[in-house]
Scaffold this active site. Structure first.
Site, PDB file in Angstrom:
ATOM      1  N   TYR A   1      16.809 -20.834 -23.716  1.00 44.87           N
ATOM      2  CA  TYR A   1      17.482 -20.673 -22.423  1.00 44.87           C
ATOM      3  C   TYR A   1      16.705 -21.470 -21.360  1.00 44.87           C
ATOM      4  CZ  TYR A   1      19.139 -18.486 -18.138  1.00 44.87           C
ATOM      5  OH  TYR A   1      19.641 -18.266 -16.892  1.00 44.87           O
TER       6      TYR A   1
ATOM      7  N   ASP B   1      14.384 -12.384 -27.549  1.00 44.09           N
ATOM      8  CA  ASP B   1      15.400 -12.334 -26.494  1.00 44.09           C
ATOM      9  C   ASP B   1      16.721 -11.985 -27.176  1.00 44.09           C
ATOM     10  OD1 ASP B   1      17.414 -12.925 -24.663  1.00 44.09           O
ATOM     11  OD2 ASP B   1      16.334 -14.598 -23.755  1.00 44.09           O
TER      12      ASP B   1
ATOM     13  N   LYS C   1      24.082  -9.987 -18.600  1.00 45.59           N
ATOM     14  CA  LYS C   1      25.103 -10.508 -19.502  1.00 45.59           C
ATOM     15  C   LYS C   1      25.871  -9.359 -20.167  1.00 45.59           C
ATOM     16  CE  LYS C   1      22.964 -14.185 -18.082  1.00 45.59           C
ATOM     17  NZ  LYS C   1      21.885 -14.834 -18.784  1.00 45.59           N
TER      18      LYS C   1
HETATM   19  C1  LIG Z   1      20.583 -15.336 -18.514  1.00 45.26           C
HETATM   20  C2  LIG Z   1      19.554 -15.374 -19.576  1.00 45.26           C
HETATM   21  C3  LIG Z   1      18.202 -15.151 -19.295  1.00 45.26           C
HETATM   22  C4  LIG Z   1      17.699 -14.935 -17.873  1.00 45.26           C
HETATM   23  O1  LIG Z   1      18.160 -13.744 -17.329  1.00 45.26           O
HETATM   24  P1  LIG Z   1      18.498 -13.534 -15.762  1.00 45.26           P
HETATM   25  O2  LIG Z   1      19.059 -12.171 -15.735  1.00 45.26           O
HETATM   26  O3  LIG Z   1      19.449 -14.606 -15.370  1.00 45.26           O
HETATM   27  O4  LIG Z   1      17.206 -13.654 -15.037  1.00 45.26           O
HETATM   28  C5  LIG Z   1      17.299 -15.164 -20.345  1.00 45.26           C
HETATM   29  N1  LIG Z   1      17.708 -15.395 -21.612  1.00 45.26           N
HETATM   30  C6  LIG Z   1      18.996 -15.614 -21.919  1.00 45.26           C
HETATM   31  C7  LIG Z   1      19.377 -15.855 -23.335  1.00 45.26           C
HETATM   32  C8  LIG Z   1      19.962 -15.622 -20.920  1.00 45.26           C
HETATM   33  O5  LIG Z   1      21.231 -15.868 -21.231  1.00 45.26           O
END
Ligand SMILES: *Cc1c(COP(=O)(O)O)cnc(C)c1O
Length: 379
Positions: A98, A170, A195
């Protein structure tokens, strides 16, 4: 308890003051103490807030962990993990990362003396060759963003089993409904709750979950000391989102299957990246470690023209042109100029993020409308 029941009930108790079935939004900065050192578990809302605590218990249960910590953004959660390290420590991360994660690693923590290696974590031999005595953390994203490679969490956990290297995953794209990294040997799970966990594109939040008590205490120490917590309203929204996580993920996966099949058969489409396709290079690992294949699809166009890709992006109407993902509504994006603009071009192309690559976050609308929208945009 099974997932759907946990999503709705885990960590939650009716409000003791009123019996309210939904966890109230405790919009307060402090808590009255009956006497010095005599309180009800809450002293000051940076340290703990009842709405946030309920969410932290709930998500810990969904990830089969013990300790949850909620932050003001996904990046703030990543920031917390990195703050466990010291100058000279080394981190190994996926090269298909990311963009924002890459940015905080390279532009913030590198200047504090932490060393980063970006490698193909799908290749265990490369990983073995990169690990040394200074390696303290392996950072995995799976499925990766945006080419949706699947990294074998169990294989990496097995490799570093007897070391003191932490394995962080993640889990934003998969969510605990499709994948529980702690069960596969990971030490820490991270989420951008912005998300799928929130699921309605109305909140920005980050989450960490772990099983080990010492690690849980360390995360809490940094959460409280650095102070990048989320507010109670946001905690309420994500708690509400999680109640339908299993239903939404089933719908995302089902729609994605139909759209991936449609794209696969389209003469203007070159590559389709979706781990549920039997010719996806990591399909077997995906089947092994995930319950379903998720709602994210990427595809490139025959001829790889950026101009053509941008035309498609401008012509969709049910798919909205926007960054982010994981909401009930479908989004379309162009990684090379949007989410992955922070990554140098050379690095980007090497990782398959070509000029015509288009990323879809498939929502839960009626799939016939989604397919018709893509059909007319590709014409
Ligand atoms: C959006 C995202 C992040 C970062 O998160 P935020 O809530 O935007 O700070 C980290 N990893 C992945 C895979 C993401 O899609």
């Amino acid at each position: 308890m099974k997932f759907g029941t946990k999503a709705i009930h885990a960590g939650l108790t009716p409000d003791s003051a009123t019996g309210a079935i939904m966890t109230p939004i405790y919009q307060t900065s402090t808590f009255i103490q009956n006497g010095v050192g005599n309180h009800k578990g809450f002293e000051y809302a940076r340290s703990a807030n009842p709405t946030r605590s309920a969410l932290e218990s709930n998500i810990a249960a969904l990830e089969n962990g013990k300790f949850g910590a909620a932050f003001g953004s996904g990046i703030a959660a990543i920031d917390c993990v990195l703050k466990m390290l010291k100058p000279g420590d080394e981190v190994i991360a996926t090269n298909d990362l990311y963009g924002g994660t890459y940015r905080i690693f390279k532009t913030i923590f590198e200047q504090y003396g932490i060393v980063f290696h970006f490698i193909d974590l799908g290749n265990i031999d490369v990983l073995k060759a990169t690990i040394n005595t200074k390696t303290k953390l392996i950072w995995v994203e799976t499925p990766t963003n945006p080419t949706l490679q699947i990294i074998d969490i169990k294989a990496i956990a097995g490799l570093i089993n007897s070391s003191n290297i932490l394995l962080a995953v993640d889990n934003t794209f998969a969510t605990p409904y499709l994948q529980t990294p702690l069960d596969l040997g990971a030490d820490i799970v991270m989420h951008s709750a912005t998300k799928y966990l929130g699921g309605h594109s109305d909140v920005v939040m980050g989450i960490l979950v772990c099983k080990d008590e010492k690690l849980g205490k360390e995360i809490y120490r940094i959460q409280n000391s650095s102070g990048a917590i989320c507010g109670p309203m946001d905690a309420f929204l994500v708690l509400r989102g999680i109640k339908t996580l299993h239903l939404r993920m089933q719908a995302h996966c089902k729609n994605a299957l139909e759209i991936a099949s449609f794209l696969k058969g389209h003469n203007k489409v070159d590559k389709v990246y979706w781990p549920g396709l039997s010719d996806h290079k990591n399909h077997l690992i995906a089947k092994e470690q995930m319950l379903g294949f998720g709602g994210m699809i990427s595809f490139s166009l025959v001829g790889d023209s950026k101009q053509e890709a941008l035309k498609v992006l401008n012509k969709t109407s049910v798919f909205s042109l926007a960054e982010s993902l994981g909401g009930v509504e479908s989004l379309i994006g162009h990684p090379a100029t949007m989410t992955h603009a922070a990554i140098p071009k050379e690095e980007r192309i090497k990782n398959g993020i070509t000029d015509s690559l288009i990323r879809l976050s498939v929502g839960v609308e009626d799939v016939a409308d989604l397919i018709n929208d893509l059909k007319q945009a590709l014409e």
